[in-house]
Design a protein around this motif. Structure first.
Motif, mmCIF file in Angstrom:
data_model
loop_
_atom_site.group_PDB
_atom_site.id
_atom_site.type_symbol
_atom_site.label_atom_id
_atom_site.label_comp_id
_atom_site.label_asym_id
_atom_site.label_seq_id
_atom_site.Cartn_x
_atom_site.Cartn_y
_atom_site.Cartn_z
ATOM 1 N N THR A 25 0.838 -1.198 0.000
ATOM 2 C CA THR A 25 0.000 0.000 0.000
ATOM 3 C C THR A 25 0.877 1.254 0.000
ATOM 4 O O THR A 25 1.808 1.380 0.803
ATOM 5 C CB THR A 25 -0.907 0.010 1.239
ATOM 6 O OG1 THR A 25 -1.696 -1.178 1.223
ATOM 7 C CG2 THR A 25 -1.814 1.232 1.246
ATOM 8 N N GLY A 26 0.578 2.153 -0.945
ATOM 9 C CA GLY A 26 1.286 3.424 -1.019
ATOM 10 C C GLY A 26 0.382 4.581 -0.620
ATOM 11 O O GLY A 26 -0.849 4.480 -0.676
ATOM 12 N N ILE A 27 0.992 5.692 -0.206
ATOM 13 C CA ILE A 27 0.250 6.871 0.266
ATOM 14 C C ILE A 27 0.583 8.073 -0.620
ATOM 15 O O ILE A 27 1.756 8.338 -0.903
ATOM 16 C CB ILE A 27 0.621 7.202 1.729
ATOM 17 C CG1 ILE A 27 0.340 6.006 2.653
ATOM 18 C CG2 ILE A 27 -0.090 8.462 2.210
ATOM 19 C CD1 ILE A 27 -1.113 5.644 2.779
ATOM 20 N N LEU A 28 -0.486 8.801 -1.028
ATOM 21 C CA LEU A 28 -0.331 10.069 -1.750
ATOM 22 C C LEU A 28 -1.167 11.145 -1.055
ATOM 23 O O LEU A 28 -2.285 10.858 -0.612
ATOM 24 C CB LEU A 28 -0.847 9.918 -3.196
ATOM 25 C CG LEU A 28 0.065 9.285 -4.241
ATOM 26 C CD1 LEU A 28 -0.705 9.086 -5.535
ATOM 27 C CD2 LEU A 28 1.289 10.154 -4.504
ATOM 28 N N PRO A 29 -0.646 12.384 -0.957
ATOM 29 C CA PRO A 29 -1.498 13.462 -0.422
ATOM 30 C C PRO A 29 -2.643 13.749 -1.389
ATOM 31 O O PRO A 29 -2.436 13.771 -2.608
ATOM 32 C CB PRO A 29 -0.534 14.647 -0.316
ATOM 33 C CG PRO A 29 0.600 14.331 -1.234
ATOM 34 C CD PRO A 29 0.712 12.843 -1.291
#
Length: 805
Positions: free
Chosen positions: A179-183
């Motif tokens: 799982t990746g996070i982006l603003p």
């Protein structure tokens, strides 16, 4: 005009080297590329099979309506131009089909599988529906799992049009993701939220501050976000619900390297090493497809020659491929290469999980890894712009594939060297006679490393005559001199390597009253006793049964175990030297993933005093505190009906002797044998390869064997012995028609082990020097063999077999 794709289809029952024409659907035009995998309808039943696109055109000679390609399995080609050409060459050389060669080149996860499914039509009655499809859903159509009554009923329904069979091609290739996070908002908006929650929700504020530092287009792994901010997954999920961030999958590679390695710097070379490196690097600089034989005694620093030559290729922006003969050697060699070249190294071998193999293959294909180290199949790695190919321990028989396509990795390496205009370096302390003979003729450049690094002496070798030892001390796996030497090493806290060329507990079980030997019901071979599982096992087909305590033939209780295996020796050793810590390394103890590396690491860290194993411990291992090597049964291979028996024995004894005294402490070797006067054992004692080469070449010349002659082995097998024999006689008659009087035909005869896995094997061996018609005759035999193959008759052609057994 519609675009046409030429597709090699994968249909095991009737293969061909000719592609079929398929229409490319309008939406896929200009998108399908050469080397892509596709699924296509095939045959009258329109079953869907996998295939590879090997040609593209705007027209076809076919008059009828072309079937369209069903789907494309890849976003980019899995075969580049080089590998497509290599598949064609390999098919020609090994009498295999092009699609078989292509499948061999691809990692397991890229091999598509076909699943059959049977589903009801609207014609099916409620009663039939309840009987055959009780849950109302389609069912798997696997004939091996259906009883005869159900099968008959389904066939009847199919003929009546009440059910239909569909074919689904599933590709196992999957990338691993995290799982990746982006603003999800601008920096100003995130700052406003941070100011609003800073006092009542400090964790959320910390996360909002961190999101302001991230790129809006490049996701960061959630695990890293948690690590950097100290916030939990629950806080991140709550932030997602509030619209502050979005989650998206990020592709990551599975890492086959279990632990970090300490970087190393290039070592100072001695004169012989420097001469070798200079010659190889000149060929790299001039982009010449020159072939080298680095012939160096054990411990002469061949690996450092390889590493410094690889460095030159990498400095020029090119890549390197390095082959080792088996998984047992891979951990040490990979660690040495990775310590020198870091993250640029990829590893390929069957000990990796399928996911790891797939990821390493993609790293290579994408150009992210520029040095590839691996076992036999790594020779097909999709590495581009090769600057050097290295094949360590080139004499090893494990470089030859014993299933279709029956290629030798050395031949593939030489082909790729010519394609890339780069040198191929073959290294060994005991080169194969074929390689050494080519060096004598000037076809390979011979680079000799005659001494060990830093002038360390070769170990002192003692040959123990076991005939005399048995007279003096009775039945034992250990002679008195070897036991004394082992105890001396234990007293000095040094290490010992013991080799026994047989796994298991005991060779066979025999009744002392009637002489009955317990054999495998499927193979013409005795079962081996394994005490760890308390079973009798067949090392050919895997059959297992309980250990008998009463003779099945005469019902006597005088059933005894004969011969010696690694498990039995381990038990005996434990009793003879009870203080010794022993590690056993054989096929049985290394089945689990990472077992090779674990055992070698334990031994390297002095967690054991004695490493006992089969021939997998004979080569490549480099432990400075090993000062004693013992060979418990040097005669194992000598008794085989194999023209390479003497060569294999000499190589094995020389290689395992080389494990002793590789650092500052002097080494000693004890070779136990019942044939102390055999030239292979006498010359291995002195590590005199040159005298062995001359002696063995004389023997080969007298017997008309390779390398003086080429050889082809043709084998026919069937569950009925008469069928196999009849087919073999027909094949011999066909072959003889195309041969000159100079060819030598041996057979047809039953194979040395005439029955394996319930099939009888007959063979013919053809020895020849120049037979222009032989290739076309063998091609006809291969093509004709496809129809009887459906009825259980298998015909195989093995060019340049490693043995005639």
């Amino acid at each position: 005009m519609a675009q046409i794709g030429q597709v090699l289809v994968d249909v095991p029952t009737m293969q061909t080297n000719d592609p079929y024409s398929y229409a490319i659907p309008a939406e896929l035009e200009q998108q399908v590329q050469l080397g892509m995998r596709v699924t296509v309808p095939f045959g009258r039943g329109h079953r869907v099979v996998s295939g590879v696109v090997v040609g593209l055109s705007d027209g076809t000679n076919f008059d009828g309506q072309l079937k369209p390609i069903a789907s494309v399995l890849d976003l980019a080609p899995v075969l580049n131009e080089e590998l497509r050409q290599l598949a064609d060459w390999l098919a020609d050389q090994t009498y295999a089909f092009r699609i078989t060669c292509i499948q061999t080149m691809l990692p397991n996860l890229l091999k598509a599988q076909t699943a059959r499914e049977i589903k009801p039509t609207t014609e099916l009655s409620p009663a039939e529906m309840a009987q055959y499809f009780p849950d109302g859903a389609p069912r798997e159509f696997d004939t091996s799992k259906l009883d005869d009554k159900t099968m008959a009923g389904l066939l009847r329904l199919q003929r009546a049009g009440k059910v239909e069979v569909t074919y689904q091609v599933t590709s196992k290739a999957t990338a691993k993701t995290v799982t990746g996070i982006l603003p999800a908002q601008s920096i100003d908006e995130l700052k406003a939220h941070q100011d609003a929650v800073v006092k009542r929700a400090p964790k959320q504020a910390k996360l909002l501050a961190y999101l302001q530092t991230l790129s809006p287009t490049t996701p960061v792994a959630q695990s890293r976000v948690s690590h950097d901010t100290g916030v939990s997954a629950a806080v991140i999920t709550a932030a997602e619900a509030k619209g502050w961030l979005v989650k998206q999958p990020i592709e990551v590679y599975r890492d086959p390297f279990q632990r970090p390695v300490t970087p190393t710097a290039p070592l100072t070379l001695n004169t012989a090493q420097q001469t070798a490196v200079t010659a190889i690097t000149q060929a790299i600089d001039e982009q010449q497809s020159q072939n080298f034989l680095v012939e160096g005694v054990t411990g002469s620093g061949k690996t450092e020659v390889y590493l410094q030559s690889i460095a030159v290729a990498l400095d020029q922006g090119r890549t390197a491929l390095m082959l080792v003969p088996e998984i047992a050697l891979t951990p040490q060699m990979v660690n040495r290469v990775k310590a020198r070249f870091g993250h640029r190294v990829a590893v390929l071998h069957s000990g990796l999980s399928k996911g790891e193999q797939y990821d390493e293959w993609r790293r290579i294909d994408r150009g992210e890894a520029t040095v590839v180290v691996g076992a036999r199949s790594a020779v097909f790695a999709p590495v581009k712009n090769l600057g050097i190919i290295i094949m360590d321990e080139e004499h090893e028989s494990s470089y030859k594939q014993d299933e279709n396509p029956r290629y030798h990795a050395r031949d593939v390496a030489l082909w790729r060297g010519r394609y890339h205009h780069c040198p191929v370096v073959l290294g060994s302390a005991t080169p194969s006679l074929e390689t050494r003979a080519r060096a004598s003729k000037g076809l390979y450049t011979r680079l000799l490393l005659a001494k060990r690094v830093n002038d360390h002496p070769l170990p002192t070798v003692h040959v123990v005559d076991m005939r005399e030892a048995l007279k003096q001390q009775g039945e034992s796996d250990f002679s008195e001199p070897l036991l004394t030497a082992i105890q001396a090493r234990l007293d000095r806290h040094e290490q010992v390597v013991l080799m026994l060329n047989r796994r298991g507990y005991s060779s066979f079980v025999m009744c002392r009253d009637c002489g009955f030997v317990l054999k495998c019901p499927n193979c013409d071979i005795s079962l081996t006793l394994h005490m760890d599982t308390h079973t009798m096992k067949c090392h050919y087909c895997g059959h297992e049964e309980a250990i008998p305590h009463v003779c099945p033939n005469c019902h006597s209780r005088k059933i005894r175990y004969y011969g010696t295996g690694t498990q039995k020796v381990e038990q005996a050793l434990q009793q003879l030297v009870p203080t010794a810590r022993i590690l056993r390394m054989d096929v049985d103890s290394t089945r689990r993933k990472g077992a090779h590396e674990k055992i070698l690491r334990q031994f390297g860290q002095h967690e054991a005093d004695i490493l006992l194993g089969t021939q997998m411990i004979a080569k490549g291992l480099d432990f400075p505190d090993v000062t004693l090597v013992g060979v418990l049964n040097a005669d194992t291979a000598l008794g085989l009906p194999d023209f390479r028996a003497s060569e294999r024995t000499f190589q094995l004894l020389t290689q395992v002797s080389g494990r002793a005294g590789r650092a500052d402490k002097p080494g000693e070797v004890y070779i136990q044998t019942f044939n102390p006067d055999h030239y292979a054992i006498e010359l291995a004692k002195d590590q005199d390869y040159e005298r062995f080469f001359v002696t063995e070449m004389h023997m080969r010349h007298q017997g008309n064997y390779p390398p003086y002659y080429f050889a082809v082995q043709v084998t026919a097998s069937h569950e009925d012995e008469a069928t196999a024999a009849k087919a073999m006689y027909q094949i011999v008659a066909a072959v003889k028609k195309g041969l000159s009087a100079n060819a030598i035909v041996l057979g047809p005869t039953p194979k040395a082990i005439a029955r394996v896995k319930r099939k009888y094997y007959y063979q013919v061996v053809i020895k020849y020097k120049h037979e222009p018609q032989l290739k076309s005759v063998l091609e006809q035999i291969r093509q004709a063999a496809q129809i009887p193959a459906r009825h259980g008759l298998s015909v195989t052609i093995d060019p340049e077999p490693m043995n005639f057994m």
